[in-house]
Design a protein around this motif. Structure first.
Motif, PDB file in Angstrom:
ATOM      1  N   PRO A  90       1.954   9.615   0.578  1.00  0.00           N
ATOM      2  CA  PRO A  90       2.228   8.453  -0.275  1.00  0.00           C
ATOM      3  C   PRO A  90       1.721   7.180   0.401  1.00  0.00           C
ATOM      4  O   PRO A  90       1.738   7.077   1.629  1.00  0.00           O
ATOM      5  CB  PRO A  90       3.757   8.446  -0.369  1.00  0.00           C
ATOM      6  CG  PRO A  90       4.224   9.130   0.862  1.00  0.00           C
ATOM      7  CD  PRO A  90       3.165  10.121   1.236  1.00  0.00           C
ATOM      8  N   VAL A  91       1.287   6.239  -0.403  1.00  0.00           N
ATOM      9  CA  VAL A  91       0.866   4.931   0.116  1.00  0.00           C
ATOM     10  C   VAL A  91       1.915   3.909  -0.326  1.00  0.00           C
ATOM     11  O   VAL A  91       2.304   3.885  -1.500  1.00  0.00           O
ATOM     12  CB  VAL A  91      -0.518   4.533  -0.438  1.00  0.00           C
ATOM     13  CG1 VAL A  91      -0.969   3.208   0.183  1.00  0.00           C
ATOM     14  CG2 VAL A  91      -1.539   5.624  -0.156  1.00  0.00           C
ATOM     15  N   VAL A  92       2.385   3.123   0.639  1.00  0.00           N
ATOM     16  CA  VAL A  92       3.441   2.154   0.328  1.00  0.00           C
ATOM     17  C   VAL A  92       3.007   0.747   0.742  1.00  0.00           C
ATOM     18  O   VAL A  92       2.056   0.580   1.503  1.00  0.00           O
ATOM     19  CB  VAL A  92       4.770   2.504   1.068  1.00  0.00           C
ATOM     20  CG1 VAL A  92       5.336   3.821   0.583  1.00  0.00           C
ATOM     21  CG2 VAL A  92       4.567   2.522   2.580  1.00  0.00           C
ATOM     22  N   ASP A  93       3.745  -0.245   0.241  1.00  0.00           N
ATOM     23  CA  ASP A  93       3.465  -1.609   0.668  1.00  0.00           C
ATOM     24  C   ASP A  93       4.309  -1.936   1.900  1.00  0.00           C
ATOM     25  O   ASP A  93       4.986  -1.065   2.443  1.00  0.00           O
ATOM     26  CB  ASP A  93       3.703  -2.605  -0.477  1.00  0.00           C
ATOM     27  CG  ASP A  93       5.173  -2.718  -0.869  1.00  0.00           C
ATOM     28  OD1 ASP A  93       6.030  -2.149  -0.175  1.00  0.00           O
ATOM     29  OD2 ASP A  93       5.460  -3.389  -1.872  1.00  0.00           O
ATOM     30  N   LYS A  94       4.315  -3.185   2.322  1.00  0.00           N
ATOM     31  CA  LYS A  94       5.007  -3.518   3.570  1.00  0.00           C
ATOM     32  C   LYS A  94       6.530  -3.488   3.425  1.00  0.00           C
ATOM     33  O   LYS A  94       7.258  -3.644   4.401  1.00  0.00           O
ATOM     34  CB  LYS A  94       4.541  -4.872   4.101  1.00  0.00           C
ATOM     35  CG  LYS A  94       4.806  -6.020   3.182  1.00  0.00           C
ATOM     36  CD  LYS A  94       4.273  -7.305   3.765  1.00  0.00           C
ATOM     37  CE  LYS A  94       4.586  -8.441   2.809  1.00  0.00           C
ATOM     38  NZ  LYS A  94       4.092  -9.706   3.183  1.00  0.00           N
ATOM     39  N   GLU A  95       7.005  -3.265   2.207  1.00  0.00           N
ATOM     40  CA  GLU A  95       8.447  -3.115   1.998  1.00  0.00           C
ATOM     41  C   GLU A  95       8.840  -1.666   1.726  1.00  0.00           C
ATOM     42  O   GLU A  95       9.983  -1.389   1.350  1.00  0.00           O
ATOM     43  CB  GLU A  95       8.891  -3.973   0.813  1.00  0.00           C
ATOM     44  CG  GLU A  95       8.771  -5.443   1.052  1.00  0.00           C
ATOM     45  CD  GLU A  95       9.378  -6.251  -0.085  1.00  0.00           C
ATOM     46  OE1 GLU A  95       9.585  -5.703  -1.188  1.00  0.00           O
ATOM     47  OE2 GLU A  95       9.662  -7.434   0.144  1.00  0.00           O
ATOM     48  N   VAL A  97       1.702   6.134   4.497  1.00  0.00           N
ATOM     49  CA  VAL A  97       0.712   5.215   5.074  1.00  0.00           C
ATOM     50  C   VAL A  97       0.674   3.957   4.213  1.00  0.00           C
ATOM     51  O   VAL A  97       1.210   3.944   3.098  1.00  0.00           O
ATOM     52  CB  VAL A  97      -0.700   5.851   5.148  1.00  0.00           C
ATOM     53  CG1 VAL A  97      -0.743   6.959   6.175  1.00  0.00           C
ATOM     54  CG2 VAL A  97      -1.150   6.358   3.782  1.00  0.00           C
ATOM     55  N   THR A  98       0.029   2.922   4.743  1.00  0.00           N
ATOM     56  CA  THR A  98      -0.095   1.680   3.964  1.00  0.00           C
ATOM     57  C   THR A  98      -1.560   1.483   3.578  1.00  0.00           C
ATOM     58  O   THR A  98      -2.449   2.146   4.135  1.00  0.00           O
ATOM     59  CB  THR A  98       0.365   0.454   4.775  1.00  0.00           C
ATOM     60  OG1 THR A  98      -0.533   0.281   5.876  1.00  0.00           O
ATOM     61  CG2 THR A  98       1.780   0.617   5.280  1.00  0.00           C
ATOM     62  N   VAL A  99      -1.793   0.534   2.705  1.00  0.00           N
ATOM     63  CA  VAL A  99      -3.173   0.279   2.236  1.00  0.00           C
ATOM     64  C   VAL A  99      -4.093  -0.133   3.391  1.00  0.00           C
ATOM     65  O   VAL A  99      -5.305   0.088   3.339  1.00  0.00           O
ATOM     66  CB  VAL A  99      -3.210  -0.814   1.144  1.00  0.00           C
ATOM     67  CG1 VAL A  99      -2.690  -0.291  -0.169  1.00  0.00           C
ATOM     68  CG2 VAL A  99      -2.448  -2.055   1.565  1.00  0.00           C
ATOM     69  N   ASP A 100      -3.527  -0.710   4.428  1.00  0.00           N
ATOM     70  CA  ASP A 100      -4.357  -1.202   5.535  1.00  0.00           C
ATOM     71  C   ASP A 100      -4.544  -0.200   6.668  1.00  0.00           C
ATOM     72  O   ASP A 100      -5.247  -0.490   7.636  1.00  0.00           O
ATOM     73  CB  ASP A 100      -3.768  -2.509   6.093  1.00  0.00           C
ATOM     74  CG  ASP A 100      -3.903  -3.631   5.081  1.00  0.00           C
ATOM     75  OD1 ASP A 100      -4.932  -3.647   4.382  1.00  0.00           O
ATOM     76  OD2 ASP A 100      -2.982  -4.457   4.980  1.00  0.00           O
ATOM     77  N   ASP A 101      -3.895   0.961   6.576  1.00  0.00           N
ATOM     78  CA  ASP A 101      -4.137   1.987   7.602  1.00  0.00           C
ATOM     79  C   ASP A 101      -5.557   2.534   7.436  1.00  0.00           C
ATOM     80  O   ASP A 101      -6.114   2.507   6.333  1.00  0.00           O
ATOM     81  CB  ASP A 101      -3.112   3.123   7.473  1.00  0.00           C
ATOM     82  CG  ASP A 101      -1.754   2.712   8.031  1.00  0.00           C
ATOM     83  OD1 ASP A 101      -1.739   1.966   9.023  1.00  0.00           O
ATOM     84  OD2 ASP A 101      -0.726   3.131   7.482  1.00  0.00           O
ATOM     85  N   THR A 102      -6.084   3.048   8.538  1.00  0.00           N
ATOM     86  CA  THR A 102      -7.463   3.553   8.470  1.00  0.00           C
ATOM     87  C   THR A 102      -7.493   5.016   8.037  1.00  0.00           C
ATOM     88  O   THR A 102      -6.483   5.722   8.091  1.00  0.00           O
ATOM     89  CB  THR A 102      -8.157   3.445   9.838  1.00  0.00           C
ATOM     90  OG1 THR A 102      -7.453   4.297  10.760  1.00  0.00           O
ATOM     91  CG2 THR A 102      -8.184   2.025  10.364  1.00  0.00           C
TER      92      THR A 102
END
Lengths: 322, 155
Positions: B37-42, B15-20
């Motif tokens: 895991p949390v990833v950035d847009k890359e 997931v990304t930081v902006d997912d809910t």
């Protein structure tokens, strides 16, 4: 470019669990009993995925497969894919992944397929996939997209994905057919490989004669694609902006089509990663790999040696006057 | 000796930081994983989000303790709290100090990190920080089993 420097991304939007049953005699209303493991083969299926498995067999450490999978069987599917040490990156859907059943009778020889096209994907899943795709391709420079699309996914899906690749300056190898192919051409993928599934049409035009095939190959080139590959019986027609080639195998003895096209694609990539982009030579390597599968009874390449031994049997001729 | 790449699960599900939080919970269910895991847009690794941390935020009492006499009240309360936070972002609940290993690290390093931190999943990146997969406790146990049977070694 060195092997292992980059992630190789493959896209399979409509994967399946393939179940093959080998029985003595397959007749309607006859019950068959399978007791021996060797008579039941369960494997993950889908064009991009099969190419990914071949790339792993050729020694590439990081090969990713992206797509939709669904339900509990989706987890099972993902585990099967990971057995090949492929990196999985799937959007999970509510609906179960599809199952294709193949029944192979021994005496008399019969081949019956039940092709499952019931898999459905929601609009929300599609948008999620696009988001995942954008970040998933960051580490790749050549993206393979191949195969059919499930219900619920618009025919513009390849077009949308290629647009993202163009934004990130990634090259695309697209293996598609029908309306999805037609729409994808708007975004000018670098390489287009046609396959025929239910019809023998390219861009809605029925192709029968050699000249029909050449005409449509050139038509795709005229829409801005750099390179086109079209199967023509056992040959491949190769198109660049200015030239047309015919690639043929020598002394070809067909035993098995299944997996040959995927080995072709994988070996094409292999050439690209080893020697850079030389379209005709990459196809020659692809054809040598396909020959290994088509003349034997297995689905995947074992190693590079198989490709090398067939290289001399692939003849490429430039067609004059086209 | 084996390296992390030999035992890891190659999965980029993340997931990304902006997912809910709502999206994350559904994702965890479908993947049958309590941590992602949390990833950035890359697709570069940033940290992890644990189901446990979400629980901690919605339960009125300290996590792990529910008074049997008040349990229905507390479950209702937790569900209401979850309703309120479900649209918040992953960045509010993620751990950023999560240790990782590289895919070419040896398995001893992975063992050391997992045993010391009591992590159920240890995420794996390549040299450039791109997410590559994870090692689970079961993978670690398989490695130790292989060592005990002489099929792998620690030197």
């Amino acid at each position: 470019m060195e092997r292992g420097e980059k992630m190789i991304t493959t896209v399979t939007l409509n994967p399946s669990i393939d179940r093959e049953y080998f029985v003595e005699n397959h007749k309607p209303e006859n019950d068959c009993y399978v007791y021996d493991n060797k008579n039941l083969k369960v494997s993950p299926g889908g064009k991009g995925l099969m190419a990914a498995i071949n790339l792993k067999k050729l020694g590439y450490p990081d090969v990713q497969n992206m797509g939709f999978v669904g339900g509990r069987q989706g987890l099972f599917f993902e585990k099967m894919v990971q057995e090949y040490r492929i990196t999985t990156n799937y959007v999970y859907t509510e609906n179960e992944i599809r199952n294709n059943i193949k029944i192979i009778g021994e005496d008399p020889v019969t081949y019956t397929q039940f092709n499952d096209y019931t898999y459905k994907v929601s609009e929300e899943n599609v948008e999620e996939f696009i988001r995942r795709f954008k970040r998933g391709i960051n580490d790749s420079d050549l993206i393979l997209m191949a195969g059919s699309i499930p219900e619920g996914v618009g025919f513009d899906i390849y077009k949308r994905l290629i647009r993202e690749c163009n934004k990130q300056d990634k090259n695309v190898f697209l293996q598609a057919s029908g309306e999805a192919l037609k729409q994808a051409l708007d975004e000018k993928p670098k390489i287009v490989s046609i396959y025929f599934k239910h019809t023998h049409k390219i861009l809605d035009k029925e192709v029968k004669t050699f000249d029909d095939y050449v005409e449509m190959g050139k038509e795709i080139i005229s829409r801005g694609v750099d390179h086109v590959i079209i199967p023509f019986h056992s040959d491949r027609l190769l198109f660049t902006k200015d030239e047309v080639y015919c690639l043929s195998p020598l002394n070809f003895c067909l035993r098995n089509w299944l997996g040959a096209g995927d080995a072709y694609t994988a070996a094409f990539f292999d050439y690209y990663y080893k020697y850079g982009f030389e379209f005709v030579e990459a196809n020659r390597r692809g054809a040598a790999a396909a020959l290994s599968i088509a003349e034997n009874n297995f689905l995947f390449l074992k190693d590079e040696g198989e490709i090398e031994q067939n290289m001399d049997r692939i003849i490429v001729k430039q067609l004059e006057g086209y | 000796m084996s390296i992390v790449r030999d035992y890891m699960m190659r999965s980029l599900n993340s997931v990304t930081v902006d997912d809910t939080i709502e999206y994350t919970i559904k994702f965890m269910c479908k993947r049958e994983m309590g941590v992602l895991p949390v990833v950035d847009k890359e697709n570069k690794f940033l940290g992890t989000i644990y189901g446990l941390n979400i629980f901690k935020d919605i339960l009125p009492e300290q996590y792990g303790f529910m008074d049997a006499n008040k349990i229905f009240h507390e479950i209702n309360n937790a569900a209401e709290n979850l309703g309120e936070i479900k649209n918040r972002k992953v960045k509010d609940y993620m751990h950023t100090k999560t240790e990782t290993v590289k895919e070419k690290d040896n398995m001893n390093k992975a063992t050391n990190v997992m045993l010391n931190n009591e992590e159920s999943y240890l995420f794996v990146t390549n040299d450039k920080g791109y997410l590559r997969g994870f090692i689970s406790r079961a993978d670690l146990l398989l490695y130790l089993l292989n060592v005990s049977e002489g099929e792998d070694d620690i030197d």
